[in-house]
Design an enzyme around this catalytic site. Sequence first.
Site, PDB file in Angstrom:
ATOM      1  N   SER A 109       3.428 -15.734  12.718  1.00 48.86           N
ATOM      2  CA  SER A 109       4.189 -14.543  11.671  1.00 48.86           C
ATOM      3  C   SER A 109       6.066 -15.363  12.308  1.00 48.86           C
ATOM      4  O   SER A 109       6.276 -15.386  13.004  1.00 48.86           O
ATOM      5  CB  SER A 109       4.463 -13.128  11.729  1.00 48.86           C
ATOM      6  N   SER A 110       7.359 -15.936  11.828  1.00 46.15           N
ATOM      7  CA  SER A 110       8.151 -15.871  11.925  1.00 46.15           C
ATOM      8  C   SER A 110       8.839 -14.713  12.234  1.00 46.15           C
ATOM      9  O   SER A 110      10.234 -14.361  13.429  1.00 46.15           O
ATOM     10  CB  SER A 110       9.128 -16.019  10.648  1.00 46.15           C
ATOM     11  N   CYS A 111       8.072 -13.423  12.381  1.00 45.30           N
ATOM     12  CA  CYS A 111       9.497 -12.070  13.326  1.00 45.30           C
ATOM     13  C   CYS A 111       8.324 -12.061  14.488  1.00 45.30           C
ATOM     14  O   CYS A 111       9.321 -10.888  15.437  1.00 45.30           O
ATOM     15  CB  CYS A 111       8.516 -10.905  12.711  1.00 45.30           C
ATOM     16  N   LYS A 142       1.160 -10.353  17.418  1.00 44.00           N
ATOM     17  CA  LYS A 142       1.410 -12.439  17.460  1.00 44.00           C
ATOM     18  C   LYS A 142       1.739 -12.899  18.230  1.00 44.00           C
ATOM     19  O   LYS A 142       0.879 -14.598  18.134  1.00 44.00           O
ATOM     20  CB  LYS A 142       1.971 -12.007  15.957  1.00 44.00           C
ATOM     21  N   HIS A 181       5.567  -6.509   1.096  1.00 43.45           N
ATOM     22  CA  HIS A 181       6.817  -7.355   1.046  1.00 43.45           C
ATOM     23  C   HIS A 181       7.385  -6.929   0.005  1.00 43.45           C
ATOM     24  O   HIS A 181       7.636  -7.354  -1.064  1.00 43.45           O
ATOM     25  CB  HIS A 181       5.993  -8.237   1.751  1.00 43.45           C
TER      26      HIS A 181
HETATM   27  O1  GFB Z   1       9.666  -8.503   2.980  1.00 42.43           O
HETATM   28  P1  GFB Z   1      10.644  -7.521   3.771  1.00 42.43           P
HETATM   29  O2  GFB Z   1       9.736  -5.972   3.654  1.00 42.43           O
HETATM   30  O3  GFB Z   1      10.041  -7.874   5.306  1.00 42.43           O
HETATM   31  O4  GFB Z   1      11.984  -6.913   3.508  1.00 42.43           O
HETATM   32  P2  GFB Z   1      11.243  -8.539   6.768  1.00 42.43           P
HETATM   33  C1  GFB Z   1      12.692  -7.825   3.728  1.00 42.43           C
HETATM   34  C2  GFB Z   1      14.135  -7.630   2.820  1.00 42.43           C
HETATM   35  O5  GFB Z   1      13.998  -7.442   1.947  1.00 42.43           O
HETATM   36  C3  GFB Z   1      14.017  -6.576   4.264  1.00 42.43           C
HETATM   37  C4  GFB Z   1      15.032  -6.267   2.152  1.00 42.43           C
HETATM   38  O6  GFB Z   1      15.919  -6.569   4.637  1.00 42.43           O
HETATM   39  C5  GFB Z   1      13.799  -5.743   2.887  1.00 42.43           C
HETATM   40  O7  GFB Z   1      14.830  -4.451   2.822  1.00 42.43           O
HETATM   41  N1  GFB Z   1      14.142  -5.438   0.586  1.00 42.43           N
HETATM   42  C6  GFB Z   1      15.107  -5.053  -0.779  1.00 42.43           C
HETATM   43  C7  GFB Z   1      12.761  -4.662   0.422  1.00 42.43           C
HETATM   44  N2  GFB Z   1      14.333  -4.280  -1.527  1.00 42.43           N
HETATM   45  C8  GFB Z   1      12.460  -4.196  -1.180  1.00 42.43           C
HETATM   46  C9  GFB Z   1      11.414  -3.682  -1.541  1.00 42.43           C
HETATM   47  O8  GFB Z   1      11.545  -3.204  -2.086  1.00 42.43           O
HETATM   48  N3  GFB Z   1      10.617  -3.902  -0.476  1.00 42.43           N
HETATM   49  C10 GFB Z   1      10.684  -4.323   0.720  1.00 42.43           C
HETATM   50  N4  GFB Z   1       9.096  -4.311   1.332  1.00 42.43           N
HETATM   51  N5  GFB Z   1      11.924  -4.896   1.281  1.00 42.43           N
HETATM   52  C11 GFB Z   1       8.224  -8.238   7.369  1.00 42.43           C
HETATM   53  C12 GFB Z   1       8.174  -7.671   9.409  1.00 42.43           C
HETATM   54  O9  GFB Z   1       9.855  -8.280   7.672  1.00 42.43           O
HETATM   55  O10 GFB Z   1       8.354  -9.688   7.640  1.00 42.43           O
HETATM   56  C13 GFB Z   1       6.726  -8.058   8.689  1.00 42.43           C
HETATM   57  O11 GFB Z   1       8.202  -6.282   8.860  1.00 42.43           O
HETATM   58  C14 GFB Z   1       6.637  -9.752   8.800  1.00 42.43           C
HETATM   59  O12 GFB Z   1       5.829  -7.562  10.460  1.00 42.43           O
HETATM   60  C15 GFB Z   1       6.237 -10.012   7.293  1.00 42.43           C
HETATM   61  O13 GFB Z   1       6.901 -10.693   9.741  1.00 42.43           O
HETATM   62  C16 GFB Z   1       6.912 -11.362   6.950  1.00 42.43           C
HETATM   63  O14 GFB Z   1      11.310  -9.188   6.523  1.00 42.43           O
HETATM   64  O15 GFB Z   1      12.022  -7.752   7.064  1.00 42.43           O
END
Ligand code: GFB
Length: 315
Positions: A109-111, A142, A181
């Site tokens: 993953s990119s994280c 990862k 996500h």
């Molecule tokens: O997709 P996401 O949960 O993953 O969130 P990450 C991306 C961005 O979208 C964050 C915002 O800045 C969230 O705060 N966001 C806005 C939301 N509204 C929402 C919502 O309703 N739901 C969610 N989920 N986010 C994950 C990692 O990080 O990415 C994992 O935690 C993994 O480990 C994955 O690497 C690909 O990009 O922040």
Amino acid sequence: MFDLTGKSVYVAGHRGMVGGAIARQLKDRDCTVLTATRQELDLLDQAAVFAWMEQARPDAVVVAAAKVGGILANNDFPADFLYQNLVIETNLIEAAHRAGVDRLLFLGSSCIYPKFAEQPIQEDSLLTGALEPTNEWYAIAKIAGIKLCQAYRKQYGRDYISGMPTNLYGPGDNFDLQSSHVIPALMRKAHEAKEASDANITIWGTGTPRREFLHVDDCASACIHLLETYSDDIHVNIGSGDDLPIYGLAQLVCEVVGFEGEIVRDETKPDGTPRKLMAADRLRAMGWTPAISLKDGLASTYQWFLENKAEARGA
Ligand code: GFB
């Protein structure tokens, strides 16, 4: 370099979004795709994984099985994300080695990269700085997976490689509002707000973090390309090469869904890493490019959601 013709390929995690897309594409090729459901094989059970692999003896293994989730799930369940991902990948990689499988693709993953890595993020910035705290547990697991592939290559000469996909979306995604996500969450929120004629939807955080997105079918074609052509110990970024702010993504999702209300920010929720755009040149230089634009990918994913709402995970 690795001709798939006549080969058997075990896709671990075929019920997940990524594994499912890889298995679908491999089925169009002249090879045999092996899968096992969770009921047939518990990937957390080392003895069961060793026995299954010994009996199946595939020519290649794709490790697409993982405990995954969005920013809140990662933050709330650190033990599950660290433990389950470590166990799944160590079981599968050691089992493959024991069964004499010489070809394996591990997906990360990119994280994995430092929170403040220079953008776009080059593969060699791994382990050059501190991780993003909301997902460091998943990232550590990862990173261990990448290191396992490198270690089996170094110690045993195994041809094990790693690909690091960016944030993915597409058919088969998880639409649960707590654990998903951002794309499936926003799609569902906009859809339900449209249906209920609500005045607004709420996004988490400030809307300013930037993210790169790739359709899962593009990710699957990149994975198969790597499986066929790549053999080296450095992991390879799998991305679109473009990013946008979360607020801009929300606007695009609303446009695709046809929701015309307001977008409100809930700043009590975490933003996560400020930016996560990966350098795409290594994979491009190997002759792979993405085929699905974000707008088209969102439109087809929304169509899939409408047609599969009843069975969609978390919806
Ligand atoms: O997709 P996401 O949960 O993953 O969130 P990450 C991306 C961005 O979208 C964050 C915002 O800045 C969230 O705060 N966001 C806005 C939301 N509204 C929402 C919502 O309703 N739901 C969610 N989920 N986010 C994950 C990692 O990080 O990415 C994992 O935690 C993994 O480990 C994955 O690497 C690909 O990009 O922040």
